[in-house]
Motif scaffolding. Structure first.
Motif, PDB file in Angstrom:
ATOM      1  N   UNK A 169       0.781  -1.226   0.000  1.00  0.00           N
ATOM      2  CA  UNK A 169       0.000   0.000   0.000  1.00  0.00           C
ATOM      3  C   UNK A 169       0.813   1.276   0.000  1.00  0.00           C
ATOM      4  N   UNK A 170       2.141   1.182  -0.195  1.00  0.00           N
ATOM      5  CA  UNK A 170       3.000   2.358  -0.250  1.00  0.00           C
ATOM      6  C   UNK A 170       3.191   2.773  -1.711  1.00  0.00           C
ATOM      7  N   UNK A 171       3.070   4.071  -1.994  1.00  0.00           N
ATOM      8  CA  UNK A 171       3.303   4.587  -3.345  1.00  0.00           C
ATOM      9  C   UNK A 171       4.787   4.878  -3.533  1.00  0.00           C
ATOM     10  N   UNK A 172       5.296   4.594  -4.716  1.00  0.00           N
ATOM     11  CA  UNK A 172       6.695   4.889  -4.999  1.00  0.00           C
ATOM     12  C   UNK A 172       6.903   6.403  -5.033  1.00  0.00           C
ATOM     13  N   UNK A 173       7.893   6.891  -4.295  1.00  0.00           N
ATOM     14  CA  UNK A 173       8.214   8.320  -4.328  1.00  0.00           C
ATOM     15  C   UNK A 173       8.746   8.676  -5.713  1.00  0.00           C
ATOM     16  N   UNK A 174       8.430   9.862  -6.215  1.00  0.00           N
ATOM     17  CA  UNK A 174       8.849  10.225  -7.578  1.00  0.00           C
ATOM     18  C   UNK A 174      10.368  10.248  -7.721  1.00  0.00           C
ATOM     19  N   UNK A 175      10.848   9.645  -8.794  1.00  0.00           N
ATOM     20  CA  UNK A 175      12.268   9.718  -9.135  1.00  0.00           C
ATOM     21  C   UNK A 175      12.487  10.404 -10.475  1.00  0.00           C
ATOM     22  N   UNK A 176      11.411  10.639 -11.219  1.00  0.00           N
ATOM     23  CA  UNK A 176      11.496  11.323 -12.500  1.00  0.00           C
ATOM     24  C   UNK A 176      10.403  12.376 -12.586  1.00  0.00           C
ATOM     25  N   UNK A 177      10.497  13.210 -13.587  1.00  0.00           N
ATOM     26  CA  UNK A 177       9.516  14.274 -13.790  1.00  0.00           C
ATOM     27  C   UNK A 177       8.359  13.772 -14.645  1.00  0.00           C
ATOM     28  N   UNK A 178       7.230  14.452 -14.523  1.00  0.00           N
ATOM     29  CA  UNK A 178       6.047  14.054 -15.282  1.00  0.00           C
ATOM     30  C   UNK A 178       5.987  14.700 -16.657  1.00  0.00           C
ATOM     31  N   UNK A 179       6.730  15.790 -16.870  1.00  0.00           N
ATOM     32  CA  UNK A 179       6.643  16.471 -18.156  1.00  0.00           C
ATOM     33  C   UNK A 179       7.996  17.007 -18.589  1.00  0.00           C
ATOM     34  N   UNK A 180       8.039  17.517 -19.810  1.00  0.00           N
ATOM     35  CA  UNK A 180       9.255  18.082 -20.395  1.00  0.00           C
ATOM     36  C   UNK A 180       9.009  19.540 -20.757  1.00  0.00           C
ATOM     37  N   UNK A 181      10.099  20.269 -20.944  1.00  0.00           N
ATOM     38  CA  UNK A 181       9.970  21.632 -21.447  1.00  0.00           C
ATOM     39  C   UNK A 181      10.005  21.597 -22.966  1.00  0.00           C
TER      40      UNK A 181
END
Length: 514
Positions: free
Chosen positions: A371-383
């Protein structure tokens, strides 16, 4: 009993104790008040305040923590007076001629400081600002000037932002605290780099750890003791999975507290350790807490409060409480609060800790099954912007008007200029942008074509976030084409901590932390 009085307008706490006088001058300023680009200014000032004292024949030291800076001494009344008077004088007029020397000393101290997995917990919870800054190196030291130090001292190390504590029956004769006037500094509001909790991240160390944020109260103190007993029983006594098990409870200065726990294991038992650790947390979360464990945890806390010098031992924490607006309570109040803690109170803390939990798990393991969510290691979007192809044929650098992205397949790291906590600048042209969320974009210009012009990055990031670093050795700089050839470093993560990047998104074979 702790008495409250004033010395030169500084709130003062006095408690009886035998032996030499113990004293401390505590300020409500620490690493969490800095920015990443000026990380280290508080520690540098602490060193400058102590350096002119030279060798002493009694115990004295300084400490820089997340929220507080302290100068402590133990000795005779005359020694305590001389120490505190001198420290205050040096804070009013910092000996800035020693900045270069103390900067070198701090560099040696930094290189020798262990940076284990537990030290990365603040980064993963808070990112690269306020309470997360304790996970980062003192990047600001190379660029801090005498004016920076004087401004920091004049605005933070003031009479209104300090509390003095002393043991003994009276304030030593001749004690003066000639500090400038100033206001009490509020505790920085904790930021969050976690979209959801409970969350987890994986690390190479062979241990499992919990970091939770709970309301500060007696029940949470008792729960820390209950949790340690349960983990010890399950992981060491019953399953033989762990040798060392420990928990901790630390007030955060804003009516909340940090609750931590960890357990170690051998490399071949880490999967079982994680399962046992999570099972123990779940057992407590669903309310299976024995009255006997509650009684033992309360008894141990009451035993500590029964020590003849319990008030004297509490002085450092009471000073911190006073600086953050919490009342200084007497021993009878504390005993009554502990005695009133019920098993139902502990169940409530267990649920609260589970809801805010950040779990450190060994590398290669996951905790989403629990039930633990993975902490973000990458970004969701690009410039959007000018694209530069990596010479490894699969990575890409995008330099835009509002930020920088490095991508390798679906793995994307983006730092926008407005959210850049620090821009690390090397003379050879390399740049590293560290976002407030802890995401890192490291750019080696030689490894992309066309070679990017990073002047737009330098201009777009605010000047007070620039950190100019010394030149790197030649073997740390990737050669320009055509010598580079094909590179194949894969992406693992883009969180940074310690003196190196744990793993970063860039087509390079070198360690950019060198």
């Amino acid at each position: 009993m702790i008495r409250q009085l004033e010395v030169d307008g500084v709130p003062t706490l006095l408690a009886p104790a035998a032996g030499p006088v113990r004293a401390g001058l505590v300020f409500r300023v620490g690493v969490a008040d800095e920015t990443l680009a000026r990380r280290g200014v508080t520690h540098l000032l602490e060193h400058l305040a102590l350096a002119p004292l030279g060798l002493l024949d009694h115990d004295a030291n300084g400490m820089t923590e997340a929220l507080f800076s302290s100068f402590v001494v133990r000795g005779g009344p005359e020694e305590v007076v001389a120490f505190l008077n001198t420290v205050c004088g040096n804070l009013c007029e910092p000996p800035t001629d020693r900045i270069d020397v103390e900067r070198e000393i701090l560099g040696v101290e930094e290189s020798g400081r262990p940076r284990g997995s537990l030290g990365r917990l603040p980064l993963w919870r808070h990112g690269a600002r306020d309470h997360g800054l304790v996970s980062y190196p003192e990047y600001g030291l190379p660029g801090i000037t005498g004016d920076d130090v004087r401004e920091w001292a004049a605005s933070r190390f003031t009479r209104g932002n300090a509390v003095l504590f002393l043991t003994g029956d009276e304030v030593p004769r001749g004690l003066r605290l000639p500090l400038p006037e100033g206001e009490r500094r509020p505790v920085p509001t904790p930021s969050s780099a976690l979209p959801h909790t409970p969350a987890y991240f994986s690390d190479g160390a062979g241990l499992v750890a919990l970091d939770a944020v709970v309301a500060r109260r007696a029940a949470a103190v008792v729960y820390a003791g209950v949790l340690e007993r349960e983990l010890f029983r399950a992981l060491r006594q019953e399953e033989g999975l762990s040798y060392q098990v420990a928990t901790g409870y630390q007030p955060l200065g804003d009516a909340t507290a940090s609750l931590r726990a960890f357990a170690d294991s051998s490399p071949d038992r880490q999967d079982a350790l994680l399962g046992g650790f999570v099972d123990t947390l779940a057992t407590l979360r669903v309310g299976r807490i024995a009255r006997a464990d509650r009684d033992v945890a309360v008894a141990r806390r009451l035993e500590a409060l029964a020590h003849p010098e319990a008030d004297a031992d509490r002085l450092p924490q009471c000073a911190r409480d006073l600086l953050t607006g919490a009342p200084v309570r007497d021993l009878d109040e504390l005993r009554a609060e502990l005695a009133a803690v019920t098993v139902d109170d502990l169940r409530e803390v267990a649920r609260e800790a589970a809801a805010s939990a950040l779990l450190l798990v060994p590398a290669g393991l996951r905790a989403d099954w629990a039930g633990f969510s993975a902490a973000p290691t990458f970004s969701e979007d690009s410039v959007e912007g000018k694209a530069h192809q990596g010479r490894d044929d699969h990575s890409q650098l995008i330099v835009g008007d509002d930020g920088v992205t490095v991508a390798d397949g679906e793995a994307v790291a983006t730092v926008r200029y407005a959210d850049c906590a620090a821009l690390l600048v090397w003379p050879d042209g390399a740049r590293r942008l560290i976002g407030h969320d802890g995401i890192v974009v490291h750019v080696e210009p030689n490894l992309f074509e066309p070679v990017p012009d990073l002047a737009v990055v330098d201009q777009a990031v605010a000047a007070d976030r620039h950190v100019t670093l010394p030149a790197r050795p030649d073997d740390a700089i990737p050669p320009p084409p055509p010598e580079v050839g094909r590179l194949s470093r894969m992406v693992r993560s883009v969180r940074e901590t310690g003196n190196t990047v744990t793993a970063w998104l860039s087509a390079t074979l070198l360690d950019p932390g060198r």
